[in-house]
Design an enzyme around this catalytic site. Structure first.
Site, PDB file in Angstrom:
ATOM      1  N   SER A 150       0.861  -1.192   0.000  1.00 17.77           N
ATOM      2  CA  SER A 150       0.000   0.000   0.000  1.00 17.77           C
ATOM      3  C   SER A 150       0.891   1.234   0.000  1.00 17.77           C
ATOM      4  O   SER A 150       2.031   1.183   0.494  1.00 17.77           O
ATOM      5  CB  SER A 150      -0.872   0.013   1.258  1.00 17.77           C
ATOM      6  OG  SER A 150      -1.408   1.307   1.460  1.00 17.77           O
ATOM      7  N   TYR A 163      -1.683  -0.718   9.983  1.00 21.31           N
ATOM      8  CA  TYR A 163      -1.772  -1.126   8.579  1.00 21.31           C
ATOM      9  C   TYR A 163      -0.512  -0.707   7.817  1.00 21.31           C
ATOM     10  O   TYR A 163       0.109  -1.512   7.115  1.00 21.31           O
ATOM     11  CB  TYR A 163      -3.023  -0.494   7.964  1.00 21.31           C
ATOM     12  CG  TYR A 163      -3.272  -0.837   6.509  1.00 21.31           C
ATOM     13  CD1 TYR A 163      -3.734  -2.098   6.145  1.00 21.31           C
ATOM     14  CD2 TYR A 163      -3.064   0.110   5.503  1.00 21.31           C
ATOM     15  CE1 TYR A 163      -3.972  -2.412   4.811  1.00 21.31           C
ATOM     16  CE2 TYR A 163      -3.299  -0.191   4.176  1.00 21.31           C
ATOM     17  CZ  TYR A 163      -3.750  -1.454   3.832  1.00 21.31           C
ATOM     18  OH  TYR A 163      -3.993  -1.759   2.508  1.00 21.31           O
TER      19      TYR A 163
HETATM   20  N1  LIG Z   1      -8.599  -1.295  -1.623  1.00 17.17           N
HETATM   21  C1  LIG Z   1      -7.645  -0.420  -1.350  1.00 17.17           C
HETATM   22  O1  LIG Z   1      -7.888   0.802  -1.238  1.00 17.17           O
HETATM   23  C2  LIG Z   1      -6.224  -0.889  -1.208  1.00 17.17           C
HETATM   24  C3  LIG Z   1      -5.195   0.072  -1.318  1.00 17.17           C
HETATM   25  C4  LIG Z   1      -3.882  -0.325  -1.171  1.00 17.17           C
HETATM   26  C5  LIG Z   1      -3.586  -1.661  -0.930  1.00 17.17           C
HETATM   27  N2  LIG Z   1      -4.588  -2.578  -0.817  1.00 17.17           N
HETATM   28  C6  LIG Z   1      -4.226  -3.957  -0.527  1.00 17.17           C
HETATM   29  O2  LIG Z   1      -4.625  -4.765  -1.600  1.00 17.17           O
HETATM   30  C7  LIG Z   1      -4.961  -6.080  -1.122  1.00 17.17           C
HETATM   31  C8  LIG Z   1      -6.322  -6.465  -1.644  1.00 17.17           C
HETATM   32  O3  LIG Z   1      -7.274  -5.533  -1.147  1.00 17.17           O
HETATM   33  P1  LIG Z   1      -8.756  -5.449  -1.693  1.00 17.17           P
HETATM   34  O4  LIG Z   1      -9.096  -4.025  -1.741  1.00 17.17           O
HETATM   35  O5  LIG Z   1      -8.899  -6.303  -2.902  1.00 17.17           O
HETATM   36  O6  LIG Z   1      -9.537  -6.110  -0.459  1.00 17.17           O
HETATM   37  P2  LIG Z   1     -10.985  -6.754  -0.390  1.00 17.17           P
HETATM   38  O7  LIG Z   1     -11.836  -6.327  -1.537  1.00 17.17           O
HETATM   39  O8  LIG Z   1     -11.440  -6.515   1.008  1.00 17.17           O
HETATM   40  O9  LIG Z   1     -10.680  -8.326  -0.593  1.00 17.17           O
HETATM   41  C9  LIG Z   1      -9.891  -8.978   0.359  1.00 17.17           C
HETATM   42  C10 LIG Z   1      -9.688 -10.426  -0.079  1.00 17.17           C
HETATM   43  O10 LIG Z   1      -8.845 -11.080   0.873  1.00 17.17           O
HETATM   44  C11 LIG Z   1      -9.546 -12.165   1.492  1.00 17.17           C
HETATM   45  N3  LIG Z   1      -9.195 -12.193   2.912  1.00 17.17           N
HETATM   46  C12 LIG Z   1      -9.356 -11.180   3.813  1.00 17.17           C
HETATM   47  N4  LIG Z   1      -8.943 -11.566   5.027  1.00 17.17           N
HETATM   48  C13 LIG Z   1      -8.498 -12.852   4.897  1.00 17.17           C
HETATM   49  C14 LIG Z   1      -7.977 -13.800   5.803  1.00 17.17           C
HETATM   50  N5  LIG Z   1      -7.833 -13.534   7.112  1.00 17.17           N
HETATM   51  N6  LIG Z   1      -7.640 -15.035   5.335  1.00 17.17           N
HETATM   52  C15 LIG Z   1      -7.798 -15.333   4.029  1.00 17.17           C
HETATM   53  N7  LIG Z   1      -8.290 -14.471   3.115  1.00 17.17           N
HETATM   54  C16 LIG Z   1      -8.647 -13.247   3.549  1.00 17.17           C
HETATM   55  C17 LIG Z   1     -11.039 -11.855   1.245  1.00 17.17           C
HETATM   56  O11 LIG Z   1     -11.869 -13.002   1.204  1.00 17.17           O
HETATM   57  P3  LIG Z   1     -12.637 -13.542   2.530  1.00 17.17           P
HETATM   58  O12 LIG Z   1     -13.268 -12.361   3.180  1.00 17.17           O
HETATM   59  O13 LIG Z   1     -13.601 -14.568   2.034  1.00 17.17           O
HETATM   60  O14 LIG Z   1     -11.560 -14.143   3.369  1.00 17.17           O
HETATM   61  C18 LIG Z   1     -10.969 -11.215  -0.142  1.00 17.17           C
HETATM   62  O15 LIG Z   1     -10.871 -12.214  -1.134  1.00 17.17           O
HETATM   63  C19 LIG Z   1      -4.862  -6.001   0.403  1.00 17.17           C
HETATM   64  O16 LIG Z   1      -3.639  -6.560   0.817  1.00 17.17           O
HETATM   65  C20 LIG Z   1      -4.914  -4.524   0.692  1.00 17.17           C
HETATM   66  O17 LIG Z   1      -4.251  -4.214   1.896  1.00 17.17           O
HETATM   67  C21 LIG Z   1      -5.888  -2.216  -0.965  1.00 17.17           C
END
Ligand SMILES: NC(=O)c1ccc[n+]([C@@H]2O[C@H](COP(=O)([O-])OP(=O)(O)OC[C@H]3O[C@@H](n4cnc5c(N)ncnc54)[C@H](OP(=O)(O)O)[C@@H]3O)[C@@H](O)[C@H]2O)c1
Length: 250
Positions: A150, A163
């Site tokens: 991030s 985070y």
């Molecule tokens: N969205 C943003 O603004 C943003 C910005 C910068 C970086 N990121 C990073 O990008 C990555 C993906 O984010 P996203 O926005 O795609 O998130 P998201 O839409 O919330 O999806 C998260 C995914 O991870 C799985 N997950 C969450 N907790 C888990 C656990 N304890 N064990 C196994 N699986 C788990 C969820 O499935 P289940 O709930 O079924 O487990 C889901 O498939 C993350 O690492 C996040 O920190 C996101």
């Protein structure tokens, strides 16, 4: 260890939603065989069906919780038994937690560290033999790790103490992996975006409208480029900021 099956394979965590799902769809369209991971087994099974329709040679859903220390080994073993080697490890699962440093509960800190740092660390460890096997079989393209970090792991943000610290640790892990393994064809990239339009960023949408967030498709484009690179190029970090900002904030 079984012989690598034909075609490329990838293991994608967080594959059921958001960025991980976008990346899994792209890889499926390119004919990758996939191991997909997330907690919600029902949703993961539905996603696996969709990925098969998109062109994935084979999809193995392995549901589990990355807060569980034993799960990364289960994932790696399942992938090894199914495919024999691993061309691309995508570490997208993560937990987003907001709160100031002054009064952040230690239980929430520990959970964030477990999912965002310990699980990627263990997964890389467990998958290294498989990644090395893929790089040995195809020294021209090598094997890649893509870790969703991030922008807060690069530029600190008030209210994102735990985070941001986990994402900074992930950036370091990626750099060390490159220092230790890229000479053998295994390299890694930390993608460090500002807010991406997914479920995870929904909480901030009254301040940052969805249409000002980075679309998942842009992150997917970058990953598509990374998996197309030769083993001779190493890209340790890509910071993706939002248009209209200073470039140093989420
Ligand atoms: N969205 C943003 O603004 C943003 C910005 C910068 C970086 N990121 C990073 O990008 C990555 C993906 O984010 P996203 O926005 O795609 O998130 P998201 O839409 O919330 O999806 C998260 C995914 O991870 C799985 N997950 C969450 N907790 C888990 C656990 N304890 N064990 C196994 N699986 C788990 C969820 O499935 P289940 O709930 O079924 O487990 C889901 O498939 C993350 O690492 C996040 O920190 C996101």
């Amino acid at each position: 260890m079984p012989e690598p099956v034909g075609g490329r394979s990838a293991l994608v965590t967080g594959a059921s939603r958001g960025i991980g799902l976008g990346i899994a769809r792209m890889l499926a369209g390119r004919g990758f065989s996939l191991t997909v991971a997330a907690r919600d087994a029902g949703r993961l099974a539905t996603v696996a069906d969709e990925l098969r329709c998109l062109g994935a040679s084979r999809v193995v859903p392995v549901p589990g919780d990355l807060a569980d220390q034993a799960y990364p080994a289960v994932l790696a073993t399942s992938h090894r038994d199914a495919f024999g080697s691993l061309d691309c490890l995508v570490l997208s699962a993560g937990v987003g937690t907001a709160g100031n440093l002054a009064d952040f509960p230690v239980e929430r800190f520990d959970k964030t560290v477990a999912v965002n740092v310990r699980a990627p660390f263990l997964l890389v460890q467990e998958c290294l033999p498989l990644l090395r096997a893929a790089a040995l079989a195809h020294p021209d393209r090598g094997a890649r790790v893509v870790a969703l970090s991030s922008i807060t792991g690069v530029h600190a943000e008030p209210g994102l103490a735990a985070y941001g610290a986990t994402k900074a640790a992930l950036n370091s892990l990626v750099e060390t992996l490159n220092a230790e393994e890229s000479g053998r064809g295994v390299s890694a990239t930390a993608l460090a975006p500002a807010y991406v339009e997914t479920d995870m960023s929904a909480w901030v949408r009254d301040v940052v409208p969805a249409e000002e967030m980075i679309p998942v498709s842009d992150i997917v484009e970058l990953v598509a480029a990374l998996v197309g690179l030769s083993a001779r190029s190493v890209v340790s970090r890509l910071v993706i900021s939002r248009a209209g900002t200073t470039g140093f904030g989420a």
